[in-house]
Design an enzyme around this catalytic site. Structure first.
Site: not given
Length: 742
Positions: A422, A475
């Site tokens: 993330d 990401e």
């Protein structure tokens, strides 16, 4: 209490120095083992000292409990008991408390616990199995069962382990500091699994709020925040075949279609009013989720973070226990069984994982030992303004190793098939979301976070060695070069990067009223300019269906019929575009409501044919995607894609070929207006009949069923650079997929 002259002499001789006594009483002693426990005398005997505030009396028993060796005498210092014994031998302490009696070994009778190699590797930042080293480990020492506690707190003046077993009294179990690693350790005999515990830490400026264990393997159910002693994983893994074949299944030329979900809100037990009564545990989820995902044809599921986190509203993206599955859904064994069941069903499991930042909760990592230990000390480096979180100082070797070990913990111990990392962009740039003067340049004066870059590259190299075949996915939303390029070639080494540019452009396009789409025509085609610069995943994730952004179907313009047609066309465009696929739960059947982590999906919508139609389409797209190599085996190669029509902005029509490595094409034609296009000519490379594999306007999907009767024959008329062509009826707001049948 009165003593004989001999006893008085022994007690006086056994007493530690006044400075030691004061430090014990004030719970400030940095080396309790130097005072407490057994200490030999010059004649082969031993002194035994115990500091047990609140105890009424203490007797010393032989280790086998067969006889009383004597007593530890109380002193003028409440709680301090001392005694001298002529013969040194192993022993038990029988302690009388106001609430009862306790018999057990003396924690201060055990020597150093952690091996020098463990401590060296930890300090070096390269301990690959930290979850079996630090934290609370069930151990048997000298034939005695108990728990070995170990925690890194190098700047603490004193660390104690506290829990119900010592009425949360930090004076009872102060720990031993292992120099120079800064790790504190203690073996507590006869402690078992399930015990709740925390650490009481004395920092430079006083006692800190009780801290949870950074390497806890289990935790209490939120909102409680204590760590728990966990039993070692005990699962009968039956996924050997999956694990051996995983590398082939997850190659860049294999189909990868990911169903992203939040474990707590996919489906729940509801009461008579339809409100959530409780969340399902991992076993219940497996029973319901696995057949659903199988039926829809996804290759993988991706779970939003399941590492323990204090606030459910963070969706797991602000975790504090990087080694513990959330107690919300069951035990670590339960989660492992879930992964095993997925593998037996042919479904891979990817976890979202957060090495970028952590919350400021007082019981967590923030100022863990009274100093900025896990985070940068300077707020211009260590504080995320957007999220009110703290940033890991990955330049510190122990923190680097801590996060590296967390990643390996999930991949190796739980057989997880991949990690989606993330917020990579926030890790790469020191000026991420900061104005001028609000950030600290790197040592070269630049904006790149060199420590985080080194960490990510090391992470990807280590995963490839330690967890062969596993994926690490970024990401990452910027134009950072080489995210999915190997580290040997200077890249970051990720397997895939989320294609955020494609997501933004394509969603912006599809939200336009078809009347205006001609002016945005390049937004659908622009992604092909850079489609092979990285290995991409096309993400329609949870972030696109929350916070006022509307659900996927509710982004679509037009009336109800047009909204569903647009959604079907958009999904068909996505599945035929180069790049692996990711779709968030609820999008596969057109949920109207934005996702809410406190409610389950609106499953009742599946009573309506339009919603069932979208769901059926997603299943058919996944099957086509998996069965036809043209749609997946050259995702990252320009020769896998060929434009036929990319410039018909007036009609909002696109056409392209997807080519397999073997040279077998599929034709994709998209019409993004509600106007049916009759007799529309499209050039093709091969003669004969082209059969219709999919028409997103089919009545199977609750469409208008306008099309070509299942296929069309070529005509000898050149078009779009091809010697032959098809004349097709293009359905409104729809995508056709055809293949040559010759």
């Amino acid at each position: 209490m009165s003593f004989s002259n001999k006893e008085q002499g022994e007690v006086k001789q056994a007493m530690p120095s006044a400075r030691d006594v004061e430090a014990l009483v004030r719970a400030e002693h940095q080396d309790p083992f130097a005072v407490l426990g057994p200490h030999g005398d010059d004649a082969g005997g031993q002194f035994i000292r115990a500091f047990l505030p609140g105890a009424l009396s203490v007797q010393v028993l032989a280790r086998d409990g067969s006889r009383v060796l004597g007593s530890l005498e109380g002193t003028e210092v409440p709680g301090l008991f001392v005694g001298h014994f002529v013969q040194a031998q192993s022993y038990l302490l029988r302690t009388q408390w106001a609430g009862g009696e306790h018999i057990g070994e003396d924690p201060y009778s055990f020597g150093p616990l952690l091996g020098e190699m463990d401590l060296y590797l930890f300090a070096e930042g390269n301990h690959r199995d930290l979850s079996s080293c630090l934290g609370a480990q069930l151990k048997t020492l000298d034939g005695i069962d108990g728990v070995r506690f170990a925690v890194w707190a190098p700047n603490a003046r004193r660390v104690s382990v506290v829990g119900d077993f010592n009425v949360w009294d930090g004076r009872r179990h102060p720990m031993r500091l292992r120099h120079p690693s800064g790790v504190w350790e203690l073996f507590v005999p006869r402690l078992g699994p399930g015990e709740a515990y925390k650490y009481e830490i004395l920092g430079a400026h006083g006692i800190l709020p009780l801290k949870s264990d950074p390497v806890a393997l289990a935790t209490q159910l939120p909102p409680d925040t204590a760590s728990k002693v966990a039993t070692p994983l005990s699962i009968d893994w039956q996924d050997r075949e999956w694990m051996q074949a995983r590398g082939e299944r997850q190659r860049a030329d294999a189909p990868l279609s990911i169903y992203e979900l939040h474990a707590g809100s996919w489906q729940c037990e509801v009461d008579d009013l339809g409100e959530v009564a409780r969340q399902y545990d991992w076993h219940e989820l497996a029973e319901r989720l696995i057949p659903y995902v199988q039926n829809l044809g996804f290759t993988h599921i991706e779970l939003m973070p399941i590492m323990e986190h204090p606030f459910g509203g963070s969706w797991g993206y602000q975790p504090l226990s990087q080694f513990a599955p959330s107690a919300r859904y069951g035990s670590a064994d339960d989660f492992a069984a879930f992964v095993n069941a997925c593998h037996l069903a042919g479904i891979g499991v990817i976890l979202d994982w957060v090495p970028a930042h952590f919350p400021t909760d007082a019981h967590g990592l923030a100022q863990f030992d009274g100093t900025a230990l896990y985070e940068y000390g300077n707020p211009l480096e260590g504080f995320h303004q957007d999220w009110d979180t703290l940033i890991y100082n990955l330049g510190r070797t122990e923190v680097h190793g801590f996060m590296l070990a967390s990643a390996l913990h999930w991949l190796k111990h739980f057989h997880v098939d991949g990690l989606r990392v993330d917020a990579v962009a926030s890790m790469l740039y020191r000026d991420y979301s900061r104005n001028a003067g609000e950030w600290v340049p790197n040592r070269h004066g630049g904006r790149e976070n060199l420590e985080a870059i080194d960490f990510l590259r090391h992470l990807n190299d280590v995963v490839s060695l330690e967890a062969p075949g596993a994926l690490v996915i970024a990401e990452e939303s910027t134009a950072w070069p080489g995210v999915s390029q190997s580290t040997q070639q200077g890249g970051l080494g990720f397997a895939y990067k989320w294609n955020m540019g494609w997501m933004h452009d394509s969603l912006h396009y599809i939200q336009q009223d078809p009347v205006y789409r001609a002016h945005h025509h390049n937004e659908l085609s622009f992604g092909l300019v850079y489609a092979w610069s990285e290995r991409f995943i096309l993400p329609i994730s949870h972030d696109e269906v929350v916070h006022g952004k509307h659900s996927l179907i509710d982004k679509m313009p037009g009336d109800r019929w047009q909204k569903f047609a647009n959604l079907r066309a958009y999904l068909s465009f996505m599945w035929t575009h180069p790049g692996k696929k990711l779709l968030f739960m609820g999008c596969e059947f057109g949920q109207w409501r934005e996702w809410n982590h406190d409610q389950q999906l609106d499953w009742y919508l599946l009573q309506y044919p339009e919603h069932r139609g979208v769901q059926k389409l997603v299943g058919d797209l996944n099957r086509l995607y998996r069965e036809h190599p043209a749609l997946h085996d050259q995702d990252d190669a320009p020769q896998g894609f060929q434009w036929l029509i990319g410039d018909d902005a007036i009609n909002s029509v696109y056409a392209w070929l997807r080519w397999s490595k073997e040279g077998k094409p599929l034709l994709v034609v998209a019409n993004f207006t509600p106007v049916p296009r009759q007799a529309y000519r499209v050039g093709v490379p091969f003669a004969g009949r082209w059969g219709e594999l999919l028409n997103s306007d089919s009545d199977t999907y609750a469409g208008s069923n306008y099309g070509n009767g299942g296929g069309a024959f070529t005509e000898d008329e050149p078009s779009h650079g091809q010697a032959l062509s098809l004349v097709l009826n293009l359905p409104p707001l729809a995508v056709l997929i055809l293949q040559p049948e010759g």
